[in-house]
Enzyme design. Structure first.
Site, PDB file in Angstrom:
ATOM      1  N   VAL A 143     -83.750  40.112  -4.471  1.00 11.05           N
ATOM      2  CA  VAL A 143     -85.037  40.161  -3.971  1.00 11.05           C
ATOM      3  C   VAL A 143     -86.003  39.858  -5.247  1.00 11.05           C
ATOM      4  O   VAL A 143     -87.111  39.257  -5.318  1.00 11.05           O
ATOM      5  CB  VAL A 143     -85.367  41.620  -3.404  1.00 11.05           C
ATOM      6  CG1 VAL A 143     -86.866  41.728  -3.047  1.00 11.05           C
ATOM      7  CG2 VAL A 143     -84.710  41.804  -2.190  1.00 11.05           C
TER       8      VAL A 143
ATOM      9  N   CYS B 139     -86.571  45.908   6.073  1.00 10.07           N
ATOM     10  CA  CYS B 139     -86.497  44.392   6.414  1.00 10.07           C
ATOM     11  C   CYS B 139     -86.553  44.226   7.894  1.00 10.07           C
ATOM     12  O   CYS B 139     -87.299  43.366   8.462  1.00 10.07           O
ATOM     13  CB  CYS B 139     -85.260  43.680   5.843  1.00 10.07           C
ATOM     14  SG  CYS B 139     -83.709  44.741   5.902  1.00 10.07           S
TER      15      CYS B 139
ATOM     16  N   HIS C  57     -82.603  37.738   9.037  1.00 14.43           N
ATOM     17  CA  HIS C  57     -82.064  38.531  10.319  1.00 14.43           C
ATOM     18  C   HIS C  57     -82.513  38.199  11.680  1.00 14.43           C
ATOM     19  O   HIS C  57     -83.761  37.660  11.689  1.00 14.43           O
ATOM     20  CB  HIS C  57     -82.674  39.997   9.927  1.00 14.43           C
ATOM     21  CG  HIS C  57     -82.096  40.802   8.754  1.00 14.43           C
ATOM     22  ND1 HIS C  57     -81.221  40.513   8.129  1.00 14.43           N
ATOM     23  CD2 HIS C  57     -82.471  41.965   8.009  1.00 14.43           C
ATOM     24  CE1 HIS C  57     -81.046  41.094   7.044  1.00 14.43           C
ATOM     25  NE2 HIS C  57     -81.812  42.235   6.995  1.00 14.43           N
TER      26      HIS C  57
END
Length: 338
Positions: free
Chosen positions: A14, A128, A241
């Site tokens: 990240v 997330c 995702h």
């Protein structure tokens, strides 16, 4: 006006995306200070034609910074956030350390931008899968009034950081070459498999990750009585995702109105033409700013219900991008000092 910006956890997956996006989005930077553990101190991090020497994170590291994005895990956030604030640095935290603190705003700028107005030095980034899900759900909530939803997540290995990406890559190569599939990050083989286990299990059989969808969804959208059931699954996808959602609403719903609500919502992109095999997929939403929303249809269980599919980049909207958007929002509102 330019700012002194820090990144705690700059060497992680990240952290590297934060460096990239700060520059690609032209955030006004006077100084960029990269902070990490003693193990990484002294190493060089580069982006384009620029490079920085990584510094060991200590309480004094935050002196002179206007804002620092934390992405080094909850323990490091708890250790350093108060120290940073004490030195006049605003903290945007990517961990779960402060998300449920009533004094800390939990922010998705497209959804609750005014929550930053009364911060006390720390602002939290949502989980997330929550962030990506709400980019599809919130415009529908505004249109119909969200009551509850059932979600199943399809979470890429990027959610486990660089280690997850490496493990999937190594296992895929090992499978192709007939070699040994080593398991270090996950409790089972992730290549060509699904693991219905993300984060630690709680006494009630849910995982901490699954409960984040409920608790964070309530706080971000301001729906105190929101009901959520979630099952989180790790899938052999490198990045981005996806979430399958069945949602129940207060008002009668139509597919046409739902599509229009998503189409008009900043940060979401309607991709919903199944007849032409057009729907959001991880391959199409890796390194992409908006989240894709599609497969919108009447739910067959809830009376006022819709089923939908949402896909977004875990490293971007699920982490680095949203954190930078919070900093951009503070800048726009004149709440960053330089």
């Amino acid at each position: 006006m330019a700012y002194n910006v820090g990144i705690l956890g700059a060497t992680g997956a990240v952290g590297q995306e934060i460096i990239r996006l700060l520059h690609e989005r032209e955030f006004p930077i006077a100084e960029l200070r990269l902070l990490a553990s003693a193990r990484s101190a002294g190493k060089t991090q580069s982006f384009g034609d620029k490079s920085w020497t990584i510094q060991e994170a200590t309480p004094e590291s935050f002196a002179g910074l206007d804002v620092c994005i934390f992405s080094a895990g909850g323990d490091q956030s708890k250790l350093f956030a108060a120290e940073a604030v004490k030195r006049g640095c605003i903290v945007v935290d990517n961990s779960s350390a402060f998300r449920q603190d009533p004094n800390v705003p939990l922010v998705i700028p497209e959804i609750n931008p005014d929550s930053v107005d009364n911060h006390q030095g720390i602002l939290a980034n949502p989980n997330c899968s929550t962030a990506i899900s709400l980019m599809g759900l919130y415009p529908l909530h505004k249109a119909f009034g969200l009551k509850s939803f059932i979600a199943s997540t399809y979470q890429a290995v990027s959610g486990s950081g660089a280690g997850g990406l490496i493990e999937l890559d190594q296992q895929a190569h090992a499978w192709a070459e007939g070699g040994e599939m080593k398991q270090e990050v996950y409790p089972h083989q992730i290549a060509f498999n699904l693991i219905p286990h993300v984060d630690k299990f709680l006494d009630d059989g849910y995982t901490k990750e699954e409960m984040k969808m409920l608790n964070e969804g309530r706080k971000i959208m301001g729906i105190d009585d929101l009901r959520v059931t979630c099952t989180c699954v790790r899938v052999p996808v490198f990045r981005a995702h996806s979430i399958s959602i069945s949602a129940e609403f207060e008002k009668p719903v139509t597919v046409e109105a739902a599509r229009e609500a998503v189409r008009n919502f900043e940060g979401a992109e309607l991709v919903d033409n199944p007849a032409n095999a057009e729907y959001p997929m991880p391959l199409n939403y890796s390194e992409v700013v908006p989240c894709g929303v599609g497969r919108i249809r009447k739910d067959l269980v809830f009376e006022n219900g819709l089923a939908l599919w949402v896909t977004g980049d875990q490293l971007w909207k699920g982490a680095a991008l949203n954190a930078i958007q919070i900093a951009e929002l503070l800048h726009k509102k004149g709440k960053l000092s330089s």
